[in-house]
Design an enzyme around this catalytic site. Structure first.
Site, PDB file in Angstrom:
ATOM      1  N   LYS A 151       0.839  -1.202   0.000  1.00 19.50           N
ATOM      2  CA  LYS A 151       0.000   0.000   0.000  1.00 19.50           C
ATOM      3  C   LYS A 151       0.873   1.251   0.000  1.00 19.50           C
ATOM      4  CE  LYS A 151      -3.739   1.972   2.808  1.00 19.50           C
ATOM      5  NZ  LYS A 151      -4.663   1.709   3.920  1.00 19.50           N
ATOM      6  N   GLU A 173      10.557  -4.654   4.598  1.00 25.54           N
ATOM      7  CA  GLU A 173      10.638  -6.050   4.159  1.00 25.54           C
ATOM      8  C   GLU A 173      10.323  -6.166   2.669  1.00 25.54           C
ATOM      9  OE1 GLU A 173       9.018  -4.901   6.769  1.00 25.54           O
ATOM     10  OE2 GLU A 173       9.171  -6.255   8.496  1.00 25.54           O
ATOM     11  N   GLY A 221      -5.005  -2.508   5.298  1.00 25.98           N
ATOM     12  CA  GLY A 221      -4.210  -3.635   4.802  1.00 25.98           C
ATOM     13  C   GLY A 221      -4.864  -4.983   5.071  1.00 25.98           C
ATOM     14  N   ARG A 222      -5.319  -5.190   6.294  1.00 29.41           N
ATOM     15  CA  ARG A 222      -5.882  -6.495   6.658  1.00 29.41           C
ATOM     16  C   ARG A 222      -7.281  -6.708   6.106  1.00 29.41           C
ATOM     17  NH1 ARG A 222      -4.996  -3.037  10.552  1.00 29.41           N
ATOM     18  NH2 ARG A 222      -6.612  -2.292  11.962  1.00 29.41           N
ATOM     19  N   GLU A 276      -4.874  -7.340  15.124  1.00 29.04           N
ATOM     20  CA  GLU A 276      -4.421  -6.005  14.738  1.00 29.04           C
ATOM     21  C   GLU A 276      -5.586  -5.013  14.831  1.00 29.04           C
ATOM     22  OE1 GLU A 276      -1.350  -5.931  11.632  1.00 29.04           O
ATOM     23  OE2 GLU A 276      -2.531  -4.353  10.713  1.00 29.04           O
ATOM     24  N   HIS A 316      -3.746 -34.067  17.655  1.00 30.62           N
ATOM     25  CA  HIS A 316      -2.639 -34.924  18.098  1.00 30.62           C
ATOM     26  C   HIS A 316      -1.576 -34.108  18.807  1.00 30.62           C
ATOM     27  CE1 HIS A 316      -4.194 -38.380  15.839  1.00 30.62           C
ATOM     28  NE2 HIS A 316      -4.727 -37.415  15.119  1.00 30.62           N
ATOM     29  N   LYS A 360       7.697  -0.688  12.391  1.00 32.73           N
ATOM     30  CA  LYS A 360       8.327  -0.281  11.135  1.00 32.73           C
ATOM     31  C   LYS A 360       9.451   0.721  11.402  1.00 32.73           C
ATOM     32  CE  LYS A 360       4.428  -1.164   8.004  1.00 32.73           C
ATOM     33  NZ  LYS A 360       3.580  -0.690   6.914  1.00 32.73           N
TER      34      LYS A 360
HETATM   35  C1  G6Q Z   1      -2.572  -4.091   7.946  1.00 35.33           C
HETATM   36  C2  G6Q Z   1      -1.350  -3.468   8.407  1.00 35.33           C
HETATM   37  C3  G6Q Z   1      -0.087  -4.117   7.931  1.00 35.33           C
HETATM   38  C4  G6Q Z   1       0.290  -3.768   6.485  1.00 35.33           C
HETATM   39  C5  G6Q Z   1       1.727  -4.194   6.245  1.00 35.33           C
HETATM   40  C6  G6Q Z   1       2.181  -3.936   4.843  1.00 35.33           C
HETATM   41  O1  G6Q Z   1      -3.691  -3.730   8.231  1.00 35.33           O
HETATM   42  O2  G6Q Z   1      -1.374  -2.118   8.150  1.00 35.33           O
HETATM   43  O3  G6Q Z   1      -0.098  -5.508   8.076  1.00 35.33           O
HETATM   44  O4  G6Q Z   1      -0.571  -4.397   5.606  1.00 35.33           O
HETATM   45  O5  G6Q Z   1       2.562  -3.528   7.162  1.00 35.33           O
HETATM   46  O6  G6Q Z   1       2.089  -2.582   4.531  1.00 35.33           O
HETATM   47  P1  G6Q Z   1       2.256  -2.111   3.056  1.00 35.33           P
HETATM   48  O7  G6Q Z   1       1.157  -2.689   2.235  1.00 35.33           O
HETATM   49  O8  G6Q Z   1       2.188  -0.610   3.099  1.00 35.33           O
HETATM   50  O9  G6Q Z   1       3.584  -2.602   2.569  1.00 35.33           O
END
Ligand code: G6Q
Length: 539
Positions: A206, A212, A267-268, A353, A384, A504
């Site tokens: 986003k 990462e 994001g989620r 989250e 198990h 972050k």
């Molecule tokens: C989700 C969070 C988080 C995010 C990641 C990736 O709700 O905000 O999990 O999706 O940190 O972020 P970017 O899409 O900006 O790389």
């Protein structure tokens, strides 16, 4: 605003809790022989059995009163209307618009967001079809055989979970990989057997700034160029999903190959947006549409059904009942489908989250327990291993069992065996085995205490006819709105994630200190660890 705990409705629920807390599930079933067919609710293809919970009709009435008092319905309506209910980021929360049918309208700040959503979906579909039909070729003219999604968190867990869940609907001639961890081994293992000439990377971020993802994206570019030898290859082997067009262009990806979304998609909550491009490449645009229709079906149920028969609200309220009245700390989610193997990890992020918050929307201490610790894995494997603790440990662990009636590709009697286990576990958890039953089995008296199962362990069972794009969409929307319901009751903002943002920033501060020889400037523990790392790395 006074918290829900200061309301007459909460007082009534608490008083009721005192009267029912000691009632056993055995008593509840004995008192009401129809319980198993009346404490159920249905929406779309999902059937929810909530009879094996420590509650009665009064509980549901009182919980529904709590929901109404907390304003769950008005917050829900505000979400659907595009109000800026994400107060700390001053944003609308409109993942429901991502699955609004073509031709419907939702105007936010003068813009029809549904039209924008379908414009992007159409571009995604055109692109996916070109790749799937072999019309989009790589730098050397060969067709694409492997799709690698690079993203993390909300830009990884959803498409990863859904691509596994819907593998039966995927084009099996292509390979799908997901790279998320900044640990280089993730990238190395995901690409080890791939050919740069036939591999397409989707950089899903986003912000397009996440450490990462950007590190993996740069490694992917180096890997592609090492194989293809020419900067111009990037345009044929990289596409982006982002809201940050400038950073995408700076990376070298042709803006024509960028698929956008909007700041009102968290994001989620994003895998049904362009973040699901890898999934669309796997299952094709038509199946993706079916999934969106499944999401929408549950959205409409959530938007219109009364609290007492509203699946997401019922599940949310049952969670509040255990978390805030019984003091349960966790929720186990146990899908009896190998295709749903990544669902617990996905729901972990969605729930923890969203509702891992300790202040209200106004910034005051929330004063009550909020989101549960979510955990689990696909059944029957857990049986198990850790089910022992659920059966005979000392903790109260409400559990969601999720089952699928028909296998995608039946073999032998696997499915009946799987479903027999799915049905046996909630039964055993609820009703246990008494000392008398153990004695009747001829167990020696000194062994008996170890063989007794107290029972009274609560669970929901969700059953669906089969796992399809539509039922997956329904299931995910069910959990999204369950999380929403709980956040509304606690009056927390389920749509920000300042804890993630903190993570972050923290690592960025330490990176230069690992490279330098100067004294690190942290607490004594972190300083010592940094020095030890420098030393170990140099050996
Ligand atoms: C989700 C969070 C988080 C995010 C990641 C990736 O709700 O905000 O999990 O999706 O940190 O972020 P970017 O899409 O900006 O790389």
């Amino acid at each position: 605003m006074a918290g829900i705990a200061d309301s007459a409705e909460w007082d009534a629920l608490s008083a009721h809790y005192e009267s029912i807390a000691e009632t056993d599930l055995r008593d509840l079933f004995a008192a009401d022989p129809d319980r198993g067919s009346t404490f159920v609710a249905e929406a779309g293809d999902l059937y929810l059995d909530y009879s094996k919970h420590r509650l009665n009709r009064d509980t549901i009435t009182l919980l529904a009163a709590v929901a109404r008092r907390a304003g769950v319905e008005s917050l829900r309506d505000a979400m659907f209307e595009g109000e800026r209910i994400n107060v700390t980021e001053d944003r609308s929360v409109l993942h429901v618009a991502l699955r609004a049918p073509r031709g419907t309208e939702l105007i936010v700040d003068g813009v029809d967001v549904v039209a924008e959503v379908h414009e992007v979906l159409d571009r995604m579909a055109a692109f996916a079809n070109r790749v799937r039909h072999g019309e989009w070729t790589g730098h050397t003219g060969r067709t694409i055989e492997a799709i690698v999604n690079i993203g993390i968190g909300g830009s990884d867990l959803g498409p990863r979970m859904a691509t596994t869940a819907l593998a039966a609907f995927a084009d099996r001639s292509m390979t799908y990989r997901f790279v998320s961890n900044v640990d280089g081994s993730d990238f190395l293992e995901a690409t080890r057997d791939l050919d740069p000439a036939t591999t397409l990377f989707i950089v899903a971020s986003k912000t397009f700034t996440t450490l990462e993802t950007m590190t993996n994206a740069h490694s992917a570019r180096a890997w592609s160029l090492a194989g293809l030898g020419d900067e111009s290859a990037v345009a044929k082997h990289f596409v982006a999903v982002s809201t940050n067009a400038e950073a995408v262009a700076a990376f070298g990806i042709d803006p024509a190959n960028m698929f956008g979304f909007w700041d009102w998609v968290g994001g989620r909550y994003s895998f049904d947006s362009a973040i699901g491009l890898s999934l669309m490449l796997a299952i094709g645009p038509d199946h993706f549409d079916d999934m969106l229709a499944g999401f929408h079906l549950m959205d409409e149920h959530f938007r219109t059904a009364p609290v007492e028969s509203n699946l997401p609200m019922l599940m949310g309220l049952i969670g509040v009942w255990y978390g805030n009245c019984f003091g349960a700390e966790t929720l186990a989610v146990l899908p009896y489908s190998q295709y749903l193997a990544h669902l617990p990890a996905y729901l972990q992020q969605l729930d923890m989250e969203s509702n891992g918050k300790s202040v209200t929307r106004e910034g005051a201490p929330v004063g009550m327990s909020t989101g549960p610790i979510v955990w689990g894995q696909a059944g029957t494997n857990g049986q198990h291993a850790y089910y022992q603790l659920i059966h005979q440990g000392t903790k109260l662990i409400p559990t969601d069992f999720i089952g699928v009636a028909r296998a995608a590709e039946p073999i032998g009697d696997h499915q009946d065996l799987l479903v027999a286990n799915l049905l046996a576990q909630p039964e055993a958890l609820a009703f246990g085995k008494t000392a008398a039953e153990v004695a009747a089995e001829g167990i020696a008296p000194e062994q008996a205490p170890h063989r007794v199962f107290a029972g009274n362990h609560p669970s929901s069972t969700i059953l669906m006819p089969e796992l399809t794009p539509s039922t997956l969409g329904q299931l995910i929307a069910l959990y999204e709105h369950k999380v929403f319901t709980q956040g509304a009751i606690w009056n927390i903002n389920s749509f920000d994630q300042w804890g993630v943002e903190l993570g972050k920033q923290l690592a960025q501060r330490i990176v230069p200190e690992l490279e330098s020889a100067a004294d690190p400037a942290h607490d004594s523990s972190t300083n010592a660890l940094i020095r030890r790392y420098r030393e170990l790395r140099a050996r």
